[in-house]
Scaffold this active site. Structure first.
Site, PDB file in Angstrom:
ATOM      1  N   ASP A  42       0.883  -1.169   0.000  1.00 45.37           N
ATOM      2  CA  ASP A  42       0.000   0.000   0.000  1.00 45.37           C
ATOM      3  C   ASP A  42       0.916   1.213   0.000  1.00 45.37           C
ATOM      4  O   ASP A  42       1.528   1.540   1.014  1.00 45.37           O
ATOM      5  CB  ASP A  42      -0.902  -0.001   1.243  1.00 45.37           C
ATOM      6  CG  ASP A  42      -1.667   1.312   1.430  1.00 45.37           C
ATOM      7  OD1 ASP A  42      -1.622   2.171   0.522  1.00 45.37           O
ATOM      8  OD2 ASP A  42      -2.304   1.470   2.490  1.00 45.37           O
TER       9      ASP A  42
ATOM     10  N   LYS B  57       2.769  11.299  -3.575  1.00 49.86           N
ATOM     11  CA  LYS B  57       1.734  10.616  -4.367  1.00 49.86           C
ATOM     12  C   LYS B  57       0.832  11.621  -5.089  1.00 49.86           C
ATOM     13  O   LYS B  57       0.251  11.314  -6.118  1.00 49.86           O
ATOM     14  CB  LYS B  57       0.906   9.749  -3.418  1.00 49.86           C
ATOM     15  CG  LYS B  57      -0.010   8.749  -4.098  1.00 49.86           C
ATOM     16  CD  LYS B  57      -0.638   7.865  -3.043  1.00 49.86           C
ATOM     17  CE  LYS B  57      -1.663   6.914  -3.596  1.00 49.86           C
ATOM     18  NZ  LYS B  57      -2.215   6.052  -2.537  1.00 49.86           N
TER      19      LYS B  57
ATOM     20  N   GLU C  17      -7.191   0.629  -4.867  1.00 50.62           N
ATOM     21  CA  GLU C  17      -7.251   0.582  -3.400  1.00 50.62           C
ATOM     22  C   GLU C  17      -8.591   0.064  -2.851  1.00 50.62           C
ATOM     23  O   GLU C  17      -8.589  -0.784  -1.956  1.00 50.62           O
ATOM     24  CB  GLU C  17      -6.921   1.964  -2.817  1.00 50.62           C
ATOM     25  CG  GLU C  17      -5.432   2.267  -2.946  1.00 50.62           C
ATOM     26  CD  GLU C  17      -5.079   3.727  -2.716  1.00 50.62           C
ATOM     27  OE1 GLU C  17      -5.962   4.499  -2.286  1.00 50.62           O
ATOM     28  OE2 GLU C  17      -3.927   4.101  -2.977  1.00 50.62           O
TER      29      GLU C  17
ATOM     30  N   ASP D 190     -12.812   5.957   2.252  1.00 46.54           N
ATOM     31  CA  ASP D 190     -11.391   5.979   2.626  1.00 46.54           C
ATOM     32  C   ASP D 190     -10.943   7.405   2.955  1.00 46.54           C
ATOM     33  O   ASP D 190     -10.753   8.222   2.057  1.00 46.54           O
ATOM     34  CB  ASP D 190     -10.575   5.402   1.452  1.00 46.54           C
ATOM     35  CG  ASP D 190      -9.066   5.383   1.734  1.00 46.54           C
ATOM     36  OD1 ASP D 190      -8.631   5.930   2.765  1.00 46.54           O
ATOM     37  OD2 ASP D 190      -8.320   4.817   0.912  1.00 46.54           O
TER      38      ASP D 190
HETATM   39  P1  ADP Z   1      -2.850   7.554   3.617  1.00 46.00           P
HETATM   40  O1  ADP Z   1      -3.765   6.619   2.935  1.00 46.00           O
HETATM   41  O2  ADP Z   1      -3.088   8.990   3.244  1.00 46.00           O
HETATM   42  O3  ADP Z   1      -1.415   7.174   3.506  1.00 46.00           O
HETATM   43  P2  ADP Z   1      -3.577   6.528   6.270  1.00 46.00           P
HETATM   44  O4  ADP Z   1      -4.724   5.700   5.902  1.00 46.00           O
HETATM   45  O5  ADP Z   1      -2.376   5.867   6.796  1.00 46.00           O
HETATM   46  O6  ADP Z   1      -3.191   7.560   5.140  1.00 46.00           O
HETATM   47  O7  ADP Z   1      -4.090   7.593   7.344  1.00 46.00           O
HETATM   48  C1  ADP Z   1      -3.242   8.535   7.898  1.00 46.00           C
HETATM   49  C2  ADP Z   1      -4.060   9.510   8.684  1.00 46.00           C
HETATM   50  O8  ADP Z   1      -4.774   8.821   9.691  1.00 46.00           O
HETATM   51  C3  ADP Z   1      -3.221  10.563   9.382  1.00 46.00           C
HETATM   52  O9  ADP Z   1      -3.809  11.828   9.200  1.00 46.00           O
HETATM   53  C4  ADP Z   1      -3.301  10.144  10.841  1.00 46.00           C
HETATM   54  O10 ADP Z   1      -3.206  11.263  11.701  1.00 46.00           O
HETATM   55  C5  ADP Z   1      -4.678   9.529  10.900  1.00 46.00           C
HETATM   56  N1  ADP Z   1      -4.851   8.620  12.036  1.00 46.00           N
HETATM   57  C6  ADP Z   1      -4.173   7.496  12.296  1.00 46.00           C
HETATM   58  N2  ADP Z   1      -4.600   6.942  13.452  1.00 46.00           N
HETATM   59  C7  ADP Z   1      -5.585   7.741  13.920  1.00 46.00           C
HETATM   60  C8  ADP Z   1      -6.418   7.742  15.076  1.00 46.00           C
HETATM   61  N3  ADP Z   1      -6.324   6.773  15.991  1.00 46.00           N
HETATM   62  N4  ADP Z   1      -7.315   8.748  15.222  1.00 46.00           N
HETATM   63  C9  ADP Z   1      -7.413   9.715  14.301  1.00 46.00           C
HETATM   64  N5  ADP Z   1      -6.658   9.783  13.201  1.00 46.00           N
HETATM   65  C10 ADP Z   1      -5.744   8.811  13.007  1.00 46.00           C
HETATM   66 MG    MG Z   2      -4.515   5.146   2.027  1.00 45.63          MG
END
Ligand code: ADP
Ligand code: MG
Length: 596
Positions: free
Chosen positions: A10, A72, A156, A179
């Site tokens: 991912d 990205k 995705e 998402d």
């Molecule tokens: P991406 O797909 O953009 O790479 P992710 O799915 O990994 O991102 O999500 C990252 C986001 O999720 C960040 O903004 C992070 O702060 C938020 N995040 C992760 N854990 C939590 C949580 N427990 N509560 C709120 N936000 C969260």
């Molecule tokens: Mg993502």
């Protein structure tokens, strides 16, 4: 033994993950710091070399202009295309989005090679469903630059649906994937047809995510700090803003599990230290306007896909930001139902990529030629039926597994009875052992228990059960499988199964029809009660007649499987209009609530 692993990756805007199928199980791999998620950040050293992972993220506060984040958003786009202005100048840094992405992929590949102790050269990489050809090709080139043959570029939402096991739904099902990640929001409507997912529609906002919430918290905290000297948050030097937003994100994450969180930043500004407490209410208030922005996109995607919320069979939430309670409740309101959150939202896409990689590699079912199993091996499932995991005559050693879920809400464990034999009913087969798998109680269908049977060349059966949500394993070793049982007994079991084939089949059909009837009858009662007078009297009577017939057969002592099956089918048929009316009613109510 040589392995030909294929990585599932991912490659996220904010975070990236990698995994492989190992011994039949999809797993995500942790880096040397024990983390399964790596920030998608690359630090460009003054000499032009690249550093990625958590170490790069730590450079951000010191060198914001040399730290490349959210690449990205730039990949596969012409320069200047798109609205997003990065806080760095990639050309001046002498790099390209493909090279930066390659550095992230290289880092993930290193993690996997270290963990698996072997060279790995193939991968499946996920991209947003809306990525165009140029963006997909650029992602593929990044993979190649990282020394990987990209076997598949996977959408995705499709990956997320795979992780939820929704590919097992055999009929035509529709799914919404919501998402909300770090910097982007995507919503997709998928349709599952003959085992293949099709993206019916996708919508979203490339400038909406957890980062916006972090910034809102940081600005709020700054504005409420008495020592801010009247300076605006936006006027602050980049390093101070980075420190504030990093602390804001940490507090936000704490607040998804705790009612309050503290932000402490020593010597933040003009030698003054900041210390503030935030509450869940503060967070909800700051996050609501951002989370509400997802609503219009969801409706847009549903309109494009020509579905109403009630047409959806599942709504799944992915992306780290869906861990926030306020986001979950807004999503529930949009789709008019509780979303399915049984998988880890930040890992589902990676898990799906790993599953797809495992399917391509053929490692979800590994077979090497040797001996064969004389009798089928399986476990007892719902209603006392035998569910075969390894059929008789499978070559040894072999390994096969299946996912099971809880049949009733709030169930806390599952009893796995390991069986051997050819009979349809569990009670007629030989029990080899049993094991209880505990899991956190939840809604019906929320548990994901993997059961894997592996038989080694010596015929020793090992049953591995895993609650994939908690990752807890239980191993049961069974030495006395029929591999060493004498031929006569095996012969007897097989001839018995032929002898009883008819009555066995009858019992299986009965059990399956009875299970369906027990689900259908209360649903019919409820629907009739809800629709009441809106339904024509003769229509209602026809449904009631069908329902009575099913109840009578169900209560009778002789198990007439064929009659019950037919009656259940008739009832199912008679209630089709009822189902449509319920959907329309829900839709009307939803529209009325929105003032249409
Ligand atoms: P991406 O797909 O953009 O790479 P992710 O799915 O990994 O991102 O999500 C990252 C986001 O999720 C960040 O903004 C992070 O702060 C938020 N995040 C992760 N854990 C939590 C949580 N427990 N509560 C709120 N936000 C969260
Ligand atoms: Mg993502």
């Amino acid at each position: 033994m040589s392995h030909d692993y294929i990585l599932g990756i991912d490659l996220g805007t904010t975070n990236s993950l990698v995994g492989v199928v190992d011994s039949g199980f999809p797993i995500l791999l942790a880096d040397s710091e024990g983390k399964r998620s790596t920030p998608s950040v690359v630090f460009v050293r003054p000499d032009g070399t690249l550093q990625s992972g958590p170490a790069a993220l730590r450079q951000r506060a010191l060198h914001p202009a040399r730290t490349v984040t959210s690449v990205k958003r730039l990949i596969g786009r012409r320069q200047g295309e798109g609205e997003w202005q990065p806080p760095y100048d990639l050309t001046a840094l002498g790099s390209t989005p493909v090279e930066i992405s390659a550095a992230i992929l290289r880092h993930l590949r290193d993690i996997a090679e270290t963990r698996m102790e072997t060279t790995i050269t193939r991968a499946v990489i996920t991209v947003p469903a809306f990525f165009n050809d140029a963006q997909r090709n650029a992602t593929k080139r990044a993979g190649e630059l990282a020394g990987l043959t990209v076997e598949r570029i996977l959408a995705e939402p499709t990956a997320a649906a795979l992780a939820y096991g929704l590919n097992k739904l055999d009929e035509q099902k529709k799914i919404a994937v919501f998402d909300l990640g770090g910097g982007t929001f995507d919503v997709s409507i998928l349709e599952m047809r003959d085992g293949v997912f099709q993206v019916l529609a996708t919508a979203g906002d490339t400038q909406l995510g957890g980062d916006d919430i972090d910034r809102a918290i940081a600005a709020h905290v700054w504005d409420h700090w008495s020592a801010n000297g009247g300076v605006w948050f936006d006027q602050l030097p980049a390093e101070v803003r980075v420190r504030l937003t990093t602390a804001a994100e940490a507090a936000k994450i704490v607040l998804s599990d705790h009612p309050t969180a503290r932000i402490d930043l020593p010597f933040l500004w003009q030698n003054q230290s900041l210390s503030i407490e935030l509450s869940r209410e503060d967070l909800d208030k700051l996050a609501t306007p951002w989370a509400e922005r997802t609503r219009a996109h969801c409706w847009r995607a549903m309109t494009d896909a020509k579905v109403k919320p009630a047409d959806l069979d599942e709504v799944i939430l992915v992306g780290g930001s869906t861990r926030m309670g306020i986001v979950r409740s807004i999503a529930a309101d949009i789709f008019g139902r509780e979303p399915n959150t049984s998988q880890n939202p930040d890992e589902a896409i990676a898990m799906g990529a790993v599953i797809q990689a495992g399917i391509i590699a053929g490692s979800l079912r590994q077979i090497v030629l040797l001996d064969v199993t004389p009798l089928s091996l399986g476990i007892e499932t719902f209603g006392g039926l035998m569910n075969i995991i390894i059929p008789r005559n499978t070559t040894l050693p072999c390994k096969a597994g299946e996912m099971f879920t809880n049949a009733v809400a709030n169930q806390e464990s599952m009893l796995i009875r390991v069986l051997q034999g050819e009979r349809e009913l569990a009670k007629d087969n030989w029990e080899l052992g049993r094991v209880v798998v505990p899991f956190p109680p939840g809604a019906k269908g929320s548990a994901r228990v993997g059961v894997q049977f592996s038989i080694d060349a010596n015929g020793i059966l090992e049953v591995l059960t895993r609650d994939t949500v908690s990752g807890r394993d239980t191993i049961l070793k069974i030495e006395n499988t029929a591999v060493d049982v004498d031929d006569a007994k095996v012969e007897a079991m097989i001839s018995e199964s032929v002898e009883h084939a008819f009555e066995d089949m009858n019992e299986r059909v009965w059990t399956e029809s009875a299970l369906k009837a027990k689900e259908l009858l209360p649903a019919v009662d409820e629907a009739l009660a809800q629709l009441g007078t809106e339904i024509a009297p003769d229509e209602a009577q026809r449904i009631l007649d069908c329902a009575r017939e099913v109840s009578t057969l169900l209560a009778s002592e002789v198990h007439d499987a064929r009659a019950l099956k037919a009656a259940v089918a008739l009832l199912d048929d008679a209630t089709q209009t009822l189902a449509v009316m319920l959907v329309e009613k829900a839709m009307d109510e939803a529209l009325a609530r929105r003032g249409f």
